[in-house]
Scaffold this motif. Sequence first.
Motif, PDB file in Angstrom:
ATOM      1  N   GLU A 123      32.727  32.408  57.154  1.00  0.00           N
ATOM      2  CA  GLU A 123      31.489  33.022  57.580  1.00  0.00           C
ATOM      3  C   GLU A 123      31.527  34.471  57.150  1.00  0.00           C
ATOM      4  OE1 GLU A 123      29.963  34.144  61.909  1.00  0.00           O
ATOM      5  OE2 GLU A 123      30.261  32.002  61.604  1.00  0.00           O
ATOM      6  N   SER A 124      30.430  34.984  56.710  1.00  0.00           N
ATOM      7  CA  SER A 124      30.389  36.361  56.259  1.00  0.00           C
ATOM      8  C   SER A 124      29.178  37.042  56.848  1.00  0.00           C
ATOM      9  CB  SER A 124      30.307  36.403  54.731  1.00  0.00           C
ATOM     10  OG  SER A 124      30.126  37.721  54.291  1.00  0.00           O
ATOM     11  N   THR A 125      29.366  38.321  57.183  1.00  0.00           N
ATOM     12  CA  THR A 125      28.220  39.086  57.641  1.00  0.00           C
ATOM     13  C   THR A 125      27.565  39.780  56.462  1.00  0.00           C
ATOM     14  OG1 THR A 125      29.615  41.002  58.084  1.00  0.00           O
ATOM     15  CG2 THR A 125      29.209  39.483  59.912  1.00  0.00           C
ATOM     16  N   TYR A 133      40.897  42.936  66.031  1.00  0.00           N
ATOM     17  CA  TYR A 133      41.591  41.768  65.492  1.00  0.00           C
ATOM     18  C   TYR A 133      42.387  41.074  66.598  1.00  0.00           C
ATOM     19  CZ  TYR A 133      44.801  39.003  62.615  1.00  0.00           C
ATOM     20  OH  TYR A 133      45.545  37.978  62.061  1.00  0.00           O
ATOM     21  N   LYS A 153      42.420  38.327  59.053  1.00  0.00           N
ATOM     22  CA  LYS A 153      43.432  37.266  59.031  1.00  0.00           C
ATOM     23  C   LYS A 153      44.186  37.267  57.693  1.00  0.00           C
ATOM     24  CE  LYS A 153      43.525  32.277  58.575  1.00  0.00           C
ATOM     25  NZ  LYS A 153      42.714  31.075  58.591  1.00  0.00           N
ATOM     26  N   LYS A 194      33.819  42.333  55.352  1.00  0.00           N
ATOM     27  CA  LYS A 194      33.031  42.114  56.571  1.00  0.00           C
ATOM     28  C   LYS A 194      33.086  40.668  57.053  1.00  0.00           C
ATOM     29  CE  LYS A 194      29.897  45.910  55.721  1.00  0.00           C
ATOM     30  NZ  LYS A 194      28.522  46.334  55.526  1.00  0.00           N
ATOM     31  N   SER A 195      33.826  39.827  56.351  1.00  0.00           N
ATOM     32  CA  SER A 195      33.926  38.424  56.760  1.00  0.00           C
ATOM     33  C   SER A 195      34.825  38.295  57.982  1.00  0.00           C
ATOM     34  CB  SER A 195      34.476  37.568  55.623  1.00  0.00           C
ATOM     35  OG  SER A 195      35.864  37.766  55.494  1.00  0.00           O
ATOM     36  N   LYS A 196      34.666  37.203  58.707  1.00  0.00           N
ATOM     37  CA  LYS A 196      35.517  36.941  59.867  1.00  0.00           C
ATOM     38  C   LYS A 196      36.970  36.722  59.457  1.00  0.00           C
ATOM     39  CE  LYS A 196      33.950  34.722  63.519  1.00  0.00           C
ATOM     40  NZ  LYS A 196      33.481  33.626  64.374  1.00  0.00           N
ATOM     41  N   ASP A 197      37.189  36.365  58.204  1.00  0.00           N
ATOM     42  CA  ASP A 197      38.534  36.039  57.739  1.00  0.00           C
ATOM     43  C   ASP A 197      39.279  37.210  57.107  1.00  0.00           C
ATOM     44  OD1 ASP A 197      38.656  33.246  58.411  1.00  0.00           O
ATOM     45  OD2 ASP A 197      37.126  32.944  56.882  1.00  0.00           O
ATOM     46  N   TYR A 257      40.233  46.949  61.452  1.00  0.00           N
ATOM     47  CA  TYR A 257      39.845  45.841  62.325  1.00  0.00           C
ATOM     48  C   TYR A 257      40.437  46.043  63.726  1.00  0.00           C
ATOM     49  CZ  TYR A 257      38.660  43.961  57.786  1.00  0.00           C
ATOM     50  OH  TYR A 257      38.135  43.802  56.535  1.00  0.00           O
TER      51      TYR A 257
END
Length: 187
Positions: free
Chosen positions: A24-26, A120, A88, A82-85, A117
């Motif tokens: 998912e990306s913003t 995180y 990580k 800006k992605s959720k990953d 982050y």
Amino acid sequence: MNRLIAFGIGLFLFACSSEPAVVESTGGGEKDGVNIASAIQEVRTFEDSLKKSSATGSLEYSQETAVVYAEKCLAVAHRFPKSKDAAKYMDKAHIIFASANLHQRSVIIADSLILMYPMYKNRAMVLESLAGAYDVFVIPRQKDKVKKYYEMLLKENPKMPAEQRKQIEDRLEKVDLTFDEYVSKAN
């Protein structure tokens, strides 16, 4: 010292796990003609090839392999910050570099990770890793960084297990000692 080695091995195994990532990306989703899904798939394909080679016994883990793996992880974070990953994959890169004894590179990435982050989910583990790396592996030892990261860890984690808190507080009281001196005085 055995706890540090076990911690390092645990971190490496965590980095090598290929649990499904949330894609998912913003942001816009594509950068340089690559979308986040394909960037993550590139990392997974590389991980799968490492696992296949390892299963046959032909993989000789080297610093070169670690650098390639870590750079693939960093590419996800750099292309899609800006992605959720992103966090990580930065964390994976930091762990991979540490496991390959490239500690200076590892702490640079981890330092950036906690700045970029702040929310995180594995921040506490990254802070503990940073404090330990600056205490034991980064040469010359940087006791100011050891103190900084352990203090952040304590402040940000008030519900930390009492035994862990006591160990960190004890280490902070004797931060002027090198890790080896600290361990030898404890025995």
